[in-house]
Design a protein around this motif. Structure first.
Motif, PDB file in Angstrom:
ATOM      1  N   GLU A   1       0.901  -1.120  -0.023  1.00 54.51           N
ATOM      2  CA  GLU A   1       0.076  -0.013  -0.029  1.00 54.51           C
ATOM      3  C   GLU A   1       0.922   1.202   0.031  1.00 54.51           C
ATOM      4  O   GLU A   1       0.705   2.171  -0.705  1.00 54.51           O
ATOM      5  N   LEU A   2       1.808   1.200   0.585  1.00 53.99           N
ATOM      6  CA  LEU A   2       2.843   2.260   0.817  1.00 53.99           C
ATOM      7  C   LEU A   2       3.487   2.507  -0.568  1.00 53.99           C
ATOM      8  O   LEU A   2       3.801   3.666  -0.998  1.00 53.99           O
ATOM      9  N   LEU A   3       4.100   1.409  -1.043  1.00 53.86           N
ATOM     10  CA  LEU A   3       4.609   1.357  -2.401  1.00 53.86           C
ATOM     11  C   LEU A   3       3.824   2.016  -3.324  1.00 53.86           C
ATOM     12  O   LEU A   3       4.203   2.934  -4.490  1.00 53.86           O
ATOM     13  N   ALA A   4       2.584   1.662  -3.361  1.00 55.90           N
ATOM     14  CA  ALA A   4       1.295   2.100  -4.411  1.00 55.90           C
ATOM     15  C   ALA A   4       1.393   3.701  -4.521  1.00 55.90           C
ATOM     16  O   ALA A   4       1.528   4.403  -5.292  1.00 55.90           O
ATOM     17  N   ASP A   5       1.346   4.439  -3.115  1.00 53.78           N
ATOM     18  CA  ASP A   5       1.496   5.464  -3.155  1.00 53.78           C
ATOM     19  C   ASP A   5       2.551   6.455  -3.508  1.00 53.78           C
ATOM     20  O   ASP A   5       2.713   7.471  -4.343  1.00 53.78           O
ATOM     21  N   LEU A   6       3.832   5.612  -2.984  1.00 56.30           N
ATOM     22  CA  LEU A   6       5.088   6.319  -3.431  1.00 56.30           C
ATOM     23  C   LEU A   6       5.231   6.287  -5.135  1.00 56.30           C
ATOM     24  O   LEU A   6       5.787   6.956  -5.739  1.00 56.30           O
ATOM     25  N   ARG A   7       4.553   5.206  -5.782  1.00 55.53           N
ATOM     26  CA  ARG A   7       4.545   5.234  -7.091  1.00 55.53           C
ATOM     27  C   ARG A   7       3.799   6.096  -7.950  1.00 55.53           C
ATOM     28  O   ARG A   7       3.902   6.328  -8.914  1.00 55.53           O
ATOM     29  N   VAL A   8       2.633   6.682  -7.166  1.00 56.47           N
ATOM     30  CA  VAL A   8       1.964   7.530  -7.802  1.00 56.47           C
ATOM     31  C   VAL A   8       2.664   8.804  -7.846  1.00 56.47           C
ATOM     32  O   VAL A   8       2.713   9.486  -8.894  1.00 56.47           O
ATOM     33  N   ALA A   9       3.527   9.098  -6.783  1.00 57.77           N
ATOM     34  CA  ALA A   9       4.296  10.318  -6.825  1.00 57.77           C
ATOM     35  C   ALA A   9       5.483  10.239  -8.117  1.00 57.77           C
ATOM     36  O   ALA A   9       5.588  10.965  -8.726  1.00 57.77           O
ATOM     37  N   ASP A  10       5.809   8.918  -8.182  1.00 56.26           N
ATOM     38  CA  ASP A  10       7.078   8.722  -9.204  1.00 56.26           C
ATOM     39  C   ASP A  10       6.245   8.865 -10.695  1.00 56.26           C
ATOM     40  O   ASP A  10       6.827   9.585 -11.528  1.00 56.26           O
ATOM     41  N   ARG A  11       5.210   8.416 -10.938  1.00 50.08           N
ATOM     42  CA  ARG A  11       4.524   8.687 -12.081  1.00 50.08           C
ATOM     43  C   ARG A  11       4.356  10.065 -12.211  1.00 50.08           C
ATOM     44  O   ARG A  11       4.252  10.691 -13.272  1.00 50.08           O
ATOM     45  N   ALA A  12       3.622  10.707 -11.593  1.00 48.59           N
ATOM     46  CA  ALA A  12       3.241  12.210 -11.331  1.00 48.59           C
ATOM     47  C   ALA A  12       4.611  13.029 -12.091  1.00 48.59           C
ATOM     48  O   ALA A  12       4.361  13.997 -12.470  1.00 48.59           O
ATOM     49  N   LEU A  13       5.493  12.584 -11.356  1.00 48.51           N
ATOM     50  CA  LEU A  13       6.872  13.441 -11.723  1.00 48.51           C
ATOM     51  C   LEU A  13       7.209  13.269 -13.027  1.00 48.51           C
ATOM     52  O   LEU A  13       7.615  14.175 -13.902  1.00 48.51           O
ATOM     53  N   ARG A  14       7.306  12.005 -13.515  1.00 52.22           N
ATOM     54  CA  ARG A  14       7.337  11.687 -14.828  1.00 52.22           C
ATOM     55  C   ARG A  14       6.505  12.503 -15.662  1.00 52.22           C
ATOM     56  O   ARG A  14       7.116  12.725 -16.899  1.00 52.22           O
ATOM     57  N   GLU A  15       5.326  12.487 -15.512  1.00 51.02           N
ATOM     58  CA  GLU A  15       4.427  13.139 -16.278  1.00 51.02           C
ATOM     59  C   GLU A  15       4.944  14.566 -16.708  1.00 51.02           C
ATOM     60  O   GLU A  15       4.403  15.190 -17.434  1.00 51.02           O
ATOM     61  N   GLN A  16       5.453  15.153 -15.317  1.00 55.39           N
ATOM     62  CA  GLN A  16       5.737  16.497 -15.424  1.00 55.39           C
ATOM     63  C   GLN A  16       7.143  16.650 -16.174  1.00 55.39           C
ATOM     64  O   GLN A  16       7.904  17.792 -16.000  1.00 55.39           O
ATOM     65  N   ASN A  17       7.809  15.617 -16.743  1.00 53.07           N
ATOM     66  CA  ASN A  17       8.959  15.488 -17.337  1.00 53.07           C
ATOM     67  C   ASN A  17       9.940  16.132 -16.005  1.00 53.07           C
ATOM     68  O   ASN A  17      11.008  16.585 -16.461  1.00 53.07           O
ATOM     69  N   ALA A  18       9.868  15.401 -15.065  1.00 53.90           N
ATOM     70  CA  ALA A  18      10.614  15.546 -14.028  1.00 53.90           C
ATOM     71  C   ALA A  18      11.303  14.258 -13.592  1.00 53.90           C
ATOM     72  O   ALA A  18      11.518  13.953 -12.408  1.00 53.90           O
ATOM     73  N   ALA A  19      11.838  13.524 -14.694  1.00 53.90           N
ATOM     74  CA  ALA A  19      12.210  12.058 -14.482  1.00 53.90           C
ATOM     75  C   ALA A  19      13.561  12.225 -13.581  1.00 53.90           C
ATOM     76  O   ALA A  19      13.932  11.294 -12.782  1.00 53.90           O
ATOM     77  N   PHE A  20      14.451  13.071 -13.771  1.00 57.81           N
ATOM     78  CA  PHE A  20      15.713  13.291 -12.865  1.00 57.81           C
ATOM     79  C   PHE A  20      15.280  13.237 -11.413  1.00 57.81           C
ATOM     80  O   PHE A  20      16.063  12.746 -10.546  1.00 57.81           O
ATOM     81  N   VAL A  21      14.487  13.879 -11.042  1.00 60.64           N
ATOM     82  CA  VAL A  21      13.951  14.167  -9.601  1.00 60.64           C
ATOM     83  C   VAL A  21      13.379  12.890  -9.191  1.00 60.64           C
ATOM     84  O   VAL A  21      13.572  12.231  -8.279  1.00 60.64           O
ATOM     85  N   ALA A  22      12.524  12.101 -10.010  1.00 61.53           N
ATOM     86  CA  ALA A  22      11.743  10.603  -9.766  1.00 61.53           C
ATOM     87  C   ALA A  22      12.991   9.792  -9.591  1.00 61.53           C
ATOM     88  O   ALA A  22      12.850   8.883  -8.695  1.00 61.53           O
ATOM     89  N   GLU A  23      14.185   9.794 -10.368  1.00 57.09           N
ATOM     90  CA  GLU A  23      15.198   8.818 -10.075  1.00 57.09           C
ATOM     91  C   GLU A  23      16.070   9.006  -8.967  1.00 57.09           C
ATOM     92  O   GLU A  23      17.137   8.181  -8.798  1.00 57.09           O
ATOM     93  N   ASP A  24      15.860  10.101  -8.297  1.00 55.66           N
ATOM     94  CA  ASP A  24      16.785  10.416  -7.025  1.00 55.66           C
ATOM     95  C   ASP A  24      16.422  10.036  -5.955  1.00 55.66           C
ATOM     96  O   ASP A  24      16.186   8.862  -5.811  1.00 55.66           O
ATOM     97  N   ALA A  25      16.284  10.624  -4.968  1.00 56.57           N
ATOM     98  CA  ALA A  25      15.951  10.249  -3.578  1.00 56.57           C
ATOM     99  C   ALA A  25      14.534   9.221  -3.536  1.00 56.57           C
ATOM    100  O   ALA A  25      14.500   8.269  -2.870  1.00 56.57           O
TER     101      ALA A  25
END
Length: 564
Positions: A366-390
């Motif tokens: 359940e926690l992973l699902a929430d964190l992956r929402v943030a990951d996908r949202a960042l990538r949608e905003q073309n912020a893949a560098f941020v998603a791939e960091d911390a």
């Protein structure tokens, strides 16, 4: 002038650290215990080093030296040598780091590295698709075994870690002369603190002390190292297969016997196992909570600048309903920073999980699902560098550690199960003298009882001996833990001293007696022969292990078919 500059910039060596740490310890011993103690310490080390180099006369002299000491002097010598070995181990560890870094700086992958392994796979003809399939099926589990006598005090571990960090500072910062003196004084202070501290606890080490000692390695080292290992593997694959996308699945996990290894340790009671899981969960969730909270300070994209993707908005609305007070404060302080608000709310939900509140997470997924929402949202905003960091590192940590840092393996001796089954069958009038039956007879009887839908063991076990009651209670406790606050945390039950399939069928019968079907039991647990049995089978050129496995498979098939 140039010679001095060259000398100051020369890389440090093991000899430098040995001289520094040995000299500091000498000063502490002399200051606290006096010159005679220092002379004894130096003489013992000198004779030991000469003896190790093959000087038989030095070995005799060392034996004579120790034989001439009284009890107090022997205790003092043990303390001095213990501290000396601890410090020399630090010097060796740091030198190992230097050697690895030197090898990494050379062209080509370092021998034994993940880069070399992936490159070798490619050289052997492994395609990217084959590598993907291999990784998808791979499982690497690193297990901490239980050694109560080796559980060092956190006091000692923390001081050694402090000294190691100071040595690394000398290596990496190359401080000026005055700063070097200051670092030496700090090392001397830590060594003197160690000298004046008890190496052993004033009270007997408990199982929970050992659990806490094991958890130190997760929070202080492994939590940082695990994401680095994944990044190293991902980098190796990208470099070796540049034209292919080979994702690295969560193939790594940790196991622990600490708090679950009952074999020969009467202190590992069912309640102690439950307490161990509670400690593991609290420590792991505290780590995740701090890591997620830290993300809020790093991922500060503004909705005015970068927008706010719909999946992120939906998740925020759900969390705001769960934690309205936290949401109100976060919105007041960060009205245009949705990610900062998100991670504050996720941290609040992790805290609720740690406290056992209904608003918390039930499982790591359940926690992973929430964190992956943030990951996908960042990538949608073309912020893949941020998603791939911390954020990526935190996701990896949750994938690997779950909510307990490690899965807890339970281990018990086959003789204990046999004695319990023998008493249960005798008291209930099912079979007298079960333990004296032959292997095949025991297997047939156990398969029949497992297949019987009637629960064998009554709820009231007061008619059995204390040892048998504890065996039964162990399985009942495991059942309750898995159905309660610790789902999925125990999936391996290791049986030591196994000699035949009946040794595992006895465990299956004890679990099936919890009113579970055999199929459910087999799905819930991994049952295995211990490494001792495997070693014995290997000495017998493997046929013995095959016989054990085939016999167990036949017995399980009979049990699943039910009584004929």
């Amino acid at each position: 002038m140039s010679a001095v500059a060259t000398s100051e910039l020369a890389p440090r060596t093991y000899a430098d650290d040995e001289a520094l740490l040995g000299g500091v310890l000498d000063e502490v011993i002399c200051a606290v215990e006096g010159p005679d103690a220092l002379a004894l310490h130096r003489e013992a080390i000198e004779l030991g080093e000469r003896s190790r180099s093959g000087d038989a006369r030095a070995a005799d002299q060392l034996a004579q030296l120790i034989a001439g000491l009284d009890l107090m002097q022997i205790a003092l010598l043990i303390r001095m040598l213990t501290r000396w070995f601890q410090l020399m181990n630090l010097a060796e560890d740091l030198d190992r780091v230097r050697r690895i870094r030197k090898l990494d700086a050379q062209p080509g992958p370092r021998r034994g590295s993940l880069h070399e392994a992936v490159a070798q796979l490619a050289a052997d003809g492994t395609s990217a698709e084959e590598l993907h399939e291999t990784l998808a099926a791979a499982e690497v589990r690193l297990v901490l075994t239980a050694h109560p006598t080796e559980a060092r005090r956190y006091t000692t571990v923390s001081k050694l870690a402090r000294i190691f960090c100071l040595l690394r500072e000398l290596d990496e910062r190359r401080p000026r002369h005055g700063q070097q003196d200051q670092i030496r004084r700090q090392i001397a202070a830590a060594v003197q603190e160690m000298w004046g501290s008890d190496e052993l606890r004033a009270v007997t080490t408990t199982v929970l002390d050992e659990v806490k000692a094991g958890l130190i390695y997760f929070s202080s080292t492994l939590a940082d190292v695990v994401p680095d290992v994944y990044r190293d593997l991902e980098s190796s694959i990208r470099e070796t297969y540049p034209a292919s996308d080979v994702p690295v699945p969560p193939l790594m996990s940790f196991g622990s016997w600490i708090g679950g290894d009952r074999d020969g340790n009467p202190n590992v009671t069912p309640q102690m196992t439950a307490s161990a899981l509670e400690l593991m969960k609290d420590a792991c969730l505290s780590h995740h909570e701090a890591a997620v909270r830290a993300l809020g300070g790093r991922i500060t994209l503004s909705a005015r600048v970068a927008g706010e993707p719909e999946p992120l908005r939906t998740l925020l609305e759900d969390l705001e309903q769960r934690f309205p007070d936290v949401a109100a404060l976060a919105r007041e302080r960060s009205p245009e920073e949705p990610y900062r608000r998100l991670f504050k709310l996720l941290a609040a939900r992790l805290r609720a999980t740690r406290k056992g509140w209904d608003s918390g997470y039930r499982r790591p997924d359940e926690l992973l699902a929430d964190l992956r929402v943030a990951d996908r949202a960042l990538r949608e905003q073309n912020a893949a560098f941020v998603a791939e960091d911390a954020l990526r590192d935190v996701i990896r940590q949750v994938e690997v550690f779950g909510f307990h840092f490690a899965l807890l393996d339970v281990r018990e001796n086959a003789d204990v199960h046999r004695a319990a089954i023998d008493e249960i069958l005798d008291v209930l009038g099912v079979q007298e003298g079960y333990a004296q039956l032959g292997e095949d007879q025991r297997a047939v009887l156990l398969a029949r009882e497992i297949a019987d839908r009637r629960p064998l063991i009554p709820l009231d076990t007061s008619g059995f001996s204390a040892s048998t009651r504890e065996v039964v209670q162990t399985f009942r406790t495991l059942h309750d833990l898995l159905r309660g606050d610790h789902p999925g945390t125990i999936d391996s039950y290791v049986v030591s001293n196994t000699t035949c399939p009946a040794d595992l069928l006895e465990v299956l019968l004890l679990v099936a007696a919890l009113r579970s079907s055999l199929a459910a039991v087999v799905r819930r647990f991994r049952f295995g022969f211990s490494h001792e049995t495997a070693r014995q089978a290997l000495r017998a050129n493997l046929p013995e292990l095959a016989r054990l496995q085939d016999g167990l498979a036949d017995a399980l098939a009979r049990a699943l078919r039910g009584p004929s």
